[in-house]
Design a protein around this motif. Sequence first.
Motif, mmCIF file in Angstrom:
data_model
loop_
_atom_site.group_PDB
_atom_site.id
_atom_site.type_symbol
_atom_site.label_atom_id
_atom_site.label_comp_id
_atom_site.label_asym_id
_atom_site.label_seq_id
_atom_site.Cartn_x
_atom_site.Cartn_y
_atom_site.Cartn_z
ATOM 1 N N SER A 18 0.807 -1.207 0.000
ATOM 2 C CA SER A 18 0.000 0.000 0.000
ATOM 3 C C SER A 18 0.849 1.270 0.000
ATOM 4 C CB SER A 18 -0.918 0.015 1.224
ATOM 5 O OG SER A 18 -0.155 0.133 2.415
ATOM 6 N N ALA A 19 0.188 2.348 -0.417
ATOM 7 C CA ALA A 19 0.709 3.710 -0.291
ATOM 8 C C ALA A 19 -0.236 4.438 0.643
ATOM 9 C CB ALA A 19 0.748 4.398 -1.657
ATOM 10 N N ILE A 20 0.322 5.131 1.656
ATOM 11 C CA ILE A 20 -0.541 5.722 2.671
ATOM 12 C C ILE A 20 -0.146 7.159 2.998
ATOM 13 C CG2 ILE A 20 -0.974 3.457 3.718
ATOM 14 C CD1 ILE A 20 0.842 4.274 6.027
ATOM 15 N N ALA A 21 -1.111 7.874 3.569
ATOM 16 C CA ALA A 21 -0.879 9.197 4.150
ATOM 17 C C ALA A 21 -1.244 9.113 5.622
ATOM 18 C CB ALA A 21 -1.724 10.253 3.457
ATOM 19 N N ILE A 22 -0.441 9.739 6.471
ATOM 20 C CA ILE A 22 -0.693 9.735 7.910
ATOM 21 C C ILE A 22 -0.855 11.173 8.391
ATOM 22 C CG2 ILE A 22 0.158 9.104 10.194
ATOM 23 C CD1 ILE A 22 1.857 6.962 8.974
ATOM 24 N N GLY A 23 -1.867 11.404 9.221
ATOM 25 C CA GLY A 23 -2.041 12.739 9.788
ATOM 26 C C GLY A 23 -3.320 12.857 10.573
ATOM 27 N N GLY A 24 -3.473 13.978 11.258
ATOM 28 C CA GLY A 24 -4.713 14.224 11.991
ATOM 29 C C GLY A 24 -5.879 14.465 11.051
ATOM 30 N N PHE A 25 -5.619 15.162 9.951
ATOM 31 C CA PHE A 25 -6.592 15.397 8.878
ATOM 32 C C PHE A 25 -7.937 15.907 9.400
ATOM 33 C CE2 PHE A 25 -4.066 11.798 6.780
ATOM 34 C CZ PHE A 25 -3.130 12.691 6.278
ATOM 35 N N ASP A 26 -7.883 16.860 10.310
ATOM 36 C CA ASP A 26 -9.122 17.468 10.786
ATOM 37 C C ASP A 26 -9.547 18.543 9.796
ATOM 38 O OD1 ASP A 26 -11.291 18.190 12.287
ATOM 39 O OD2 ASP A 26 -10.154 19.420 13.691
ATOM 40 N N GLY A 27 -10.599 18.286 9.069
ATOM 41 C CA GLY A 27 -11.091 19.224 8.071
ATOM 42 C C GLY A 27 -10.724 18.870 6.656
ATOM 43 N N MET A 28 -9.666 18.063 6.463
ATOM 44 C CA MET A 28 -9.220 17.694 5.121
ATOM 45 C C MET A 28 -9.080 18.933 4.239
ATOM 46 S SD MET A 28 -11.206 15.367 6.732
ATOM 47 C CE MET A 28 -12.856 15.587 6.085
ATOM 48 N N HIS A 29 -8.242 19.878 4.681
ATOM 49 C CA HIS A 29 -8.093 21.165 4.005
ATOM 50 C C HIS A 29 -7.158 21.062 2.796
ATOM 51 C CE1 HIS A 29 -4.225 21.415 6.025
ATOM 52 N NE2 HIS A 29 -4.792 21.439 7.229
ATOM 53 N N ILE A 30 -6.885 22.197 2.153
ATOM 54 C CA ILE A 30 -6.119 22.178 0.900
ATOM 55 C C ILE A 30 -4.681 21.721 1.118
ATOM 56 C CG2 ILE A 30 -7.590 23.867 -0.259
ATOM 57 C CD1 ILE A 30 -5.560 26.019 0.392
ATOM 58 N N GLY A 31 -4.151 21.867 2.327
ATOM 59 C CA GLY A 31 -2.837 21.314 2.628
ATOM 60 C C GLY A 31 -2.864 19.803 2.695
ATOM 61 N N HIS A 32 -3.896 19.254 3.328
ATOM 62 C CA HIS A 32 -4.055 17.796 3.394
ATOM 63 C C HIS A 32 -4.262 17.190 2.009
ATOM 64 C CE1 HIS A 32 -5.791 18.463 7.700
ATOM 65 N NE2 HIS A 32 -4.482 18.346 7.732
ATOM 66 N N GLN A 33 -4.996 17.897 1.187
ATOM 67 C CA GLN A 33 -5.310 17.371 -0.134
ATOM 68 C C GLN A 33 -4.057 17.135 -0.969
ATOM 69 O OE1 GLN A 33 -8.342 20.111 -1.619
ATOM 70 N NE2 GLN A 33 -9.423 19.902 0.329
ATOM 71 N N CYS A 115 -0.241 -3.328 6.635
ATOM 72 C CA CYS A 115 -0.632 -2.930 5.276
ATOM 73 C C CYS A 115 0.532 -2.917 4.284
ATOM 74 C CB CYS A 115 -1.338 -1.572 5.290
ATOM 75 S SG CYS A 115 -0.326 -0.208 5.909
ATOM 76 N N SER A 116 1.656 -3.524 4.678
ATOM 77 C CA SER A 116 2.819 -3.602 3.794
ATOM 78 C C SER A 116 3.100 -2.242 3.154
ATOM 79 C CB SER A 116 2.593 -4.666 2.707
ATOM 80 O OG SER A 116 3.747 -4.840 1.912
ATOM 81 N N MET A 117 3.267 -1.250 4.002
ATOM 82 C CA MET A 117 3.494 0.128 3.570
ATOM 83 C C MET A 117 4.726 0.217 2.675
ATOM 84 S SD MET A 117 4.169 3.347 6.136
ATOM 85 C CE MET A 117 5.478 2.458 7.005
ATOM 86 N N GLN A 118 4.536 0.716 1.446
ATOM 87 C CA GLN A 118 5.640 0.911 0.504
ATOM 88 C C GLN A 118 5.957 2.386 0.302
ATOM 89 O OE1 GLN A 118 7.180 -1.969 -0.876
ATOM 90 N NE2 GLN A 118 5.860 -2.823 0.725
ATOM 91 N N PHE A 119 4.961 3.233 0.518
ATOM 92 C CA PHE A 119 5.101 4.671 0.307
ATOM 93 C C PHE A 119 4.320 5.391 1.394
ATOM 94 C CE2 PHE A 119 3.167 8.598 -1.254
ATOM 95 C CZ PHE A 119 4.263 9.296 -1.742
ATOM 96 N N LEU A 120 4.916 6.482 1.897
ATOM 97 C CA LEU A 120 4.263 7.275 2.936
ATOM 98 C C LEU A 120 4.382 8.744 2.579
ATOM 99 C CD1 LEU A 120 3.005 7.797 5.729
ATOM 100 C CD2 LEU A 120 5.295 7.563 6.718
ATOM 101 N N ALA A 121 3.251 9.440 2.613
ATOM 102 C CA ALA A 121 3.223 10.893 2.446
ATOM 103 C C ALA A 121 2.939 11.524 3.795
ATOM 104 C CB ALA A 121 2.163 11.295 1.428
ATOM 105 N N ALA A 122 3.725 12.535 4.150
ATOM 106 C CA ALA A 122 3.551 13.206 5.442
ATOM 107 C C ALA A 122 3.880 14.680 5.290
ATOM 108 C CB ALA A 122 4.450 12.574 6.506
ATOM 109 N N GLY A 123 3.339 15.488 6.195
ATOM 110 C CA GLY A 123 3.614 16.921 6.190
ATOM 111 C C GLY A 123 4.947 17.228 6.853
ATOM 112 N N SER A 124 5.459 18.431 6.613
ATOM 113 C CA SER A 124 6.758 18.819 7.151
ATOM 114 C C SER A 124 6.743 18.941 8.675
ATOM 115 C CB SER A 124 7.213 20.147 6.533
ATOM 116 O OG SER A 124 6.271 21.176 6.804
ATOM 117 N N ASP A 125 5.543 19.035 9.273
ATOM 118 C CA ASP A 125 5.430 19.134 10.731
ATOM 119 C C ASP A 125 5.088 17.788 11.369
ATOM 120 O OD1 ASP A 125 2.875 18.939 9.689
ATOM 121 O OD2 ASP A 125 1.996 20.415 11.054
#
Length: 265
Positions: A18-33, A115-125
Amino acid sequence: MKVYSWNDIFCQEAIGPSAIAIGGFDGMHIGHQALFDAVFEWKKKQGRLLSGVVTFCRSPGALKNPAYPGDVSTEKQKLEYFEKRAFDFCIMIDFSEDFSKIEGRNFLDQLRKFCSMQFLAAGSDFRCGHNLDTGVAELSDYMTSKGLELKVLDDVTLNGKRVSSSLIRGAVQEGDFALAKKLLGRPYRLDCSRLEWRASSSDSSLSLIANERTTQVLPKAGRHPVSVVFDGKKSSAFFYAEGQFLRLEFPLEQKDFSIQEIEFQ
């Protein structure tokens, strides 16, 4: 979309790769997108992968900060958004004291195992783990040591300010819904589906009053024009907020719904 709790990943059959994104994602704003877009771009390049998102039922700030003003989105809204974005799965974590004691490396190990994570996207914070022991530097070291791909995205800004859930909360509290819409990429929405309401009528209007508090952030006290959606049908109304108090007022002359429909809904 499959939805898993943190406990599920210890007893469910492993999935992935899988490829995944990790975060709080409260609101799913334009930064999360931008993070979500990175997951789907990598999935498209690699071919047969699952796309996933790892997040919280509620922001950890709701449990840690007594002055926390409320969430931008409910769990229901998050899942609806991820479903619409066509994620294959979501791991929805119910943040707790026990979960907060997990070291960041162990947290990543469990995700990789499930989930056999192969790729992870995360924010700079990005930070995770007990006492926030794992930041971007530690995350990069971990992913490199396992031969996995990491993409850390820079902050998204609007009018010189970093887009964040906190900025959206501030906009909502001030009643600046135009700014909230720009930050979210869509209008701010209150999820009223799980609240219980009672009807109260007068000569000029019919009101619905919530019998319990919402977990979402509310605007300052006052009268706000809103759109109310019942089963896909939209009506104009006025919204009153005082603290966590909610009231929707429908003028009797409005023709979008009958009084019977409003009382039933």
